[in-house]
Scaffold this motif. Structure first.
Motif, PDB file in Angstrom:
ATOM      1  N   THR A 449       0.815  -1.221   0.000  1.00 57.19           N
ATOM      2  CA  THR A 449       0.000   0.000   0.000  1.00 57.19           C
ATOM      3  C   THR A 449       0.848   1.271   0.000  1.00 57.19           C
ATOM      4  OG1 THR A 449      -1.670  -1.214   1.260  1.00 57.19           O
ATOM      5  CG2 THR A 449      -1.913   1.172   1.149  1.00 57.19           C
ATOM      6  N   MET A 450       1.911   1.297   0.796  1.00 59.10           N
ATOM      7  CA  MET A 450       2.745   2.487   0.886  1.00 59.10           C
ATOM      8  C   MET A 450       3.391   2.799  -0.459  1.00 59.10           C
ATOM      9  SD  MET A 450       3.934   5.024   2.591  1.00 59.10           S
ATOM     10  CE  MET A 450       3.400   4.611   4.253  1.00 59.10           C
ATOM     11  N   LEU A 451       3.958   1.787  -1.115  1.00 58.96           N
ATOM     12  CA  LEU A 451       4.675   1.993  -2.374  1.00 58.96           C
ATOM     13  C   LEU A 451       3.717   2.240  -3.532  1.00 58.96           C
ATOM     14  CD1 LEU A 451       7.377   1.925  -3.966  1.00 58.96           C
ATOM     15  CD2 LEU A 451       7.010  -0.539  -4.254  1.00 58.96           C
ATOM     16  N   VAL A 452       2.644   1.455  -3.604  1.00 58.61           N
ATOM     17  CA  VAL A 452       1.760   1.487  -4.771  1.00 58.61           C
ATOM     18  C   VAL A 452       0.733   2.615  -4.700  1.00 58.61           C
ATOM     19  CG1 VAL A 452       0.057   0.164  -6.094  1.00 58.61           C
ATOM     20  CG2 VAL A 452       2.071  -0.983  -5.149  1.00 58.61           C
ATOM     21  N   ILE A 453       0.229   2.931  -3.487  1.00 51.95           N
ATOM     22  CA  ILE A 453      -0.855   3.918  -3.375  1.00 51.95           C
ATOM     23  C   ILE A 453      -0.428   5.207  -2.677  1.00 51.95           C
ATOM     24  CG2 ILE A 453      -3.164   4.353  -2.442  1.00 51.95           C
ATOM     25  CD1 ILE A 453      -3.739   1.380  -2.694  1.00 51.95           C
ATOM     26  N   VAL A 454       0.101   5.087  -1.453  1.00 47.15           N
ATOM     27  CA  VAL A 454       0.328   6.276  -0.615  1.00 47.15           C
ATOM     28  C   VAL A 454       1.341   7.238  -1.237  1.00 47.15           C
ATOM     29  CG1 VAL A 454       1.111   7.102   1.636  1.00 47.15           C
ATOM     30  CG2 VAL A 454      -0.328   5.056   1.489  1.00 47.15           C
ATOM     31  N   LYS A 455       2.493   6.723  -1.649  1.00 42.41           N
ATOM     32  CA  LYS A 455       3.536   7.605  -2.190  1.00 42.41           C
ATOM     33  C   LYS A 455       3.103   8.320  -3.478  1.00 42.41           C
ATOM     34  CE  LYS A 455       7.412   5.321   0.093  1.00 42.41           C
ATOM     35  NZ  LYS A 455       8.675   4.568  -0.061  1.00 42.41           N
ATOM     36  N   PRO A 456       2.508   7.612  -4.464  1.00 45.54           N
ATOM     37  CA  PRO A 456       2.008   8.327  -5.644  1.00 45.54           C
ATOM     38  C   PRO A 456       0.902   9.323  -5.305  1.00 45.54           C
ATOM     39  CG  PRO A 456       2.219   5.993  -6.117  1.00 45.54           C
ATOM     40  CD  PRO A 456       2.419   6.152  -4.643  1.00 45.54           C
ATOM     41  N   LEU A 457       0.065   8.994  -4.289  1.00 44.63           N
ATOM     42  CA  LEU A 457      -1.018   9.900  -3.906  1.00 44.63           C
ATOM     43  C   LEU A 457      -0.470  11.187  -3.290  1.00 44.63           C
ATOM     44  CD1 LEU A 457      -4.064  10.274  -3.744  1.00 44.63           C
ATOM     45  CD2 LEU A 457      -4.032   9.142  -1.512  1.00 44.63           C
ATOM     46  N   ILE A 458       0.562  11.067  -2.452  1.00 40.26           N
ATOM     47  CA  ILE A 458       1.194  12.255  -1.861  1.00 40.26           C
ATOM     48  C   ILE A 458       1.784  13.134  -2.951  1.00 40.26           C
ATOM     49  CG2 ILE A 458       3.139  13.049  -0.442  1.00 40.26           C
ATOM     50  CD1 ILE A 458       2.667  10.556   1.332  1.00 40.26           C
ATOM     51  N   ALA A 459       2.517  12.507  -3.869  1.00 39.60           N
ATOM     52  CA  ALA A 459       3.149  13.261  -4.956  1.00 39.60           C
ATOM     53  C   ALA A 459       2.101  13.936  -5.837  1.00 39.60           C
ATOM     54  CB  ALA A 459       4.021  12.327  -5.798  1.00 39.60           C
ATOM     55  N   ALA A 460       1.004  13.226  -6.115  1.00 43.26           N
ATOM     56  CA  ALA A 460      -0.049  13.786  -6.960  1.00 43.26           C
ATOM     57  C   ALA A 460      -0.760  14.948  -6.259  1.00 43.26           C
ATOM     58  CB  ALA A 460      -1.050  12.696  -7.328  1.00 43.26           C
ATOM     59  N   ALA A 461      -0.957  14.837  -4.928  1.00 45.79           N
ATOM     60  CA  ALA A 461      -1.613  15.907  -4.171  1.00 45.79           C
ATOM     61  C   ALA A 461      -0.757  17.175  -4.164  1.00 45.79           C
ATOM     62  CB  ALA A 461      -1.889  15.436  -2.744  1.00 45.79           C
ATOM     63  N   VAL A 462       0.550  17.015  -3.928  1.00 40.99           N
ATOM     64  CA  VAL A 462       1.469  18.163  -3.955  1.00 40.99           C
ATOM     65  C   VAL A 462       1.477  18.778  -5.346  1.00 40.99           C
ATOM     66  CG1 VAL A 462       3.880  18.884  -3.702  1.00 40.99           C
ATOM     67  CG2 VAL A 462       2.885  17.242  -2.084  1.00 40.99           C
ATOM     68  N   MET A 463       1.492  17.930  -6.363  1.00 42.64           N
ATOM     69  CA  MET A 463       1.446  18.402  -7.747  1.00 42.64           C
ATOM     70  C   MET A 463       0.188  19.231  -8.006  1.00 42.64           C
ATOM     71  SD  MET A 463       0.401  16.309 -11.090  1.00 42.64           S
ATOM     72  CE  MET A 463      -1.260  16.578 -10.471  1.00 42.64           C
ATOM     73  N   GLY A 464      -0.975  18.735  -7.511  1.00 46.35           N
ATOM     74  CA  GLY A 464      -2.227  19.449  -7.717  1.00 46.35           C
ATOM     75  C   GLY A 464      -2.218  20.828  -7.084  1.00 46.35           C
TER      76      GLY A 464
END
Length: 525
Positions: A449-464
């Protein structure tokens, strides 16, 4: 990363790049087409497409997936002659099917218009699509054969040239037939036929180029060839292809439910039919942008099926687990930033690309959140098909379709056109969850979950956040009401967001240097 996984990654990347180019060409087609024929014309153009893609999904998705699975399994066992016979018999069967589908689509067009309360001029768009199934079926067989040999280049190149032919012919014919909007929509649809001819010719040339090597490989087969008849191949292909085509056609089914329900629901609520067609055209325009990142999802399915089939045939459980996680991770690394980016910049993007779509911004903002569910659902569908559990995605689609249809009736009736993307999110989420739970039950798959979901979600949120404030800051300098200046602001915000996403995804460890080194190593191999 094993050799098999490396081959899977390479294949997925080749198809992803080609699919992205194809989708960009498709967007380039729909954006000027929308400006040329307007929202009403896009409504005519968009009504029949989900039915067409559903009917041809057996050739677009199922035959490549089925044939690649069968060919990969035969080749692993050294049965090259049987693999080639399966290809030849499947080609004969699909040509017959393509002719049948073309006849049904042409003759059934008036019935569809009457059943779903579409405008009568929609018939030209339906007729424009009618010849396409023949060439789509031929392309599907060639692509499946090459994919079964883990050779993704023919599929990739044919996808690009197919879409290029569609863009040139479709826009040219639409321009020629204007100002008659109905004829112009029909001309745009006929571009699919021209694209199909281009793609089929390219694939035939690839086959002729590889024919000598294919026959030389067959000559090395040591065991006696097993008798493979047309009837036996047709039976196996149908048994596998029908559930695969239904299970993989989730996007077509969801869009078809919009075609069948949305306009009728709006009209029953007292809306004028032309206004309803205009709103449906705006919904169609937003789907053009949603479909761009989904190209990677189909590339995942295409690569996952033969890769999982090979791992199963070798009884390599670790290889299978690696490919499942890699497919999920690859999908979310792309879909999460795409969803958040389109949601944050929905109004500017629609104002830039489809300025006539007044309600396009709110529709796109909601539609964008379906992207991660669609892509992850497609990845899980590919896994299940590779495992041979082809009916599970069909079950998932059945449940998801009921959710979508019921919510379409309720939400479009109460919220108007915005009810359609909301019901799509619920439908796609249902489809994805059903497939994921099935994969977990069958394989014991444990998602990191951390590698596949959480990390991309954090990066995408900061990007947004970065994209939103970048657009706002540029608004202090430029005029957002000017189309050209809005385009500059939008592209600037997208550029800033992309840079931030890459930086944050590396800082969080969502992608590591080791990932890039492994990818580079496999590319060199």
């Amino acid at each position: 990363m094993s050799k098999g996984t490396g081959k899977f990654v390479k294949g997925a990347l080749i198809l992803s790049v080609a699919a992205l180019i194809a989708k960009v060409l498709s967007a380039f087609f729909r954006i000027p087409l929308g400006s040329l024929i307007g929202n009403v014309g896009m409504g005519y153009y968009g009504y029949g497409y989900p039915i067409y893609t559903f009917l041809t999904s057996i050739a677009i998705v199922a035959i490549p997936a089925t044939l690649s699975k069968l060919v990969a399994e035969k080749r692993v066992m050294g049965q090259y002659k049987e693999a080639h016979l399966i290809f030849k018999h499947t080609m004969s069967f699909m040509i017959i099917l393509g002719l049948t589908l073309s006849a049904l689509f042409f003759l059934g067009a008036p019935l569809l218009i009457g059943a779903f309360k579409w405008e009568e001029q929609t018939i030209y768009s339906l007729w424009g699509l009618a010849l396409s199934p023949i060439f789509v079926c031929i392309m599907g067989v060639y692509r499946g054969y090459f994919q079964g040999m883990q050779n993704m280049a023919p599929t990739a190149i044919s996808q690009v040239l197919e879409n290029f032919g569609r863009v040139v012919a479709g826009l040219g014919l639409a321009y020629f037939f204007m100002p008659n909007v109905g004829y112009a929509a029909g001309g745009a649809s006929f571009g699919s036929v021209v694209g199909g001819v281009c793609g089929a010719l390219v694939l035939a040339l690839f086959y002729l180029k590889h024919k000598k090597a294919i026959y030389e490989e067959m000559a090395t087969q040591k065991q006696a060839a097993v008798s493979t008849t047309f009837k036996s191949v047709a039976k196996v292909v149908l048994v596998l292809a029908i559930p695969i085509s239904i299970g993989a056609a989730v996007n077509s089914v969801m869009n078809f439910l919009d075609s069948a329900i949305v306009t009728a629901r709006l009209v029953s609520g007292g809306m004028d039919q032309t206004i309803a067609a205009d709103l449906f055209g705006q919904l169609t325009n937003t789907l053009t942008l949603v479909n761009l990142p989904l190209a990677f999802g189909m590339a995942l399915v295409t690569s996952v099926v033969p890769a999982i089939a090979e791992a199963v045939a070798r009884k390599d459980h670790k290889e299978m687990q690696d490919k499942m996680e890699l497919g999920s991770r690859f999908g979310l690394l792309i879909s999460l930033p795409a969803a958040i980016g389109l949601a944050v910049l929905a109004e500017p993007v629609m104002g830039f690309l489809f300025p006539e779509s007044i309600q396009g911004g709110p529709i796109l903002r909601l539609s964008a959140f379906s992207i991660p569910f669609i892509m992850l659902g497609q990845a899980m569908t590919g896994v299940l098909q590779g495992l041979g559990k082809v009916w599970i995605p069909v079950q998932a689609l059945g449940v998801a379709a009921v959710v979508k249809a019921v919510l379409n009736i309720v939400l479009v009736g109460s919220l108007g056109i915005l009810g359609a993307p909301l019901s799509s999110i619920a439908g796609y989420a249902t489809f994805t969850l059903y497939n994921f739970l099935a994969v977990k039950k069958l394989t014991g798959f444990k998602l990191n979950t951390m590698l596949v979901i959480v990390k991309p979600l954090i990066a995408a949120a900061v990007m947004g956040i970065a994209a939103y404030f970048s657009y706002a800051l540029l608004g202090n300098i430029l005029d957002a009401t000017s189309k050209i200046q809005n385009a500059i602001m939008t592209l600037g915000a997208v550029g800033v967001g992309a840079i931030i996403y890459v930086i944050v995804i590396f800082l969080t460890g969502g992608i590591s240097k080791q990932d890039l080194q492994e990818l580079k190593k496999k590319k060199e191999n």
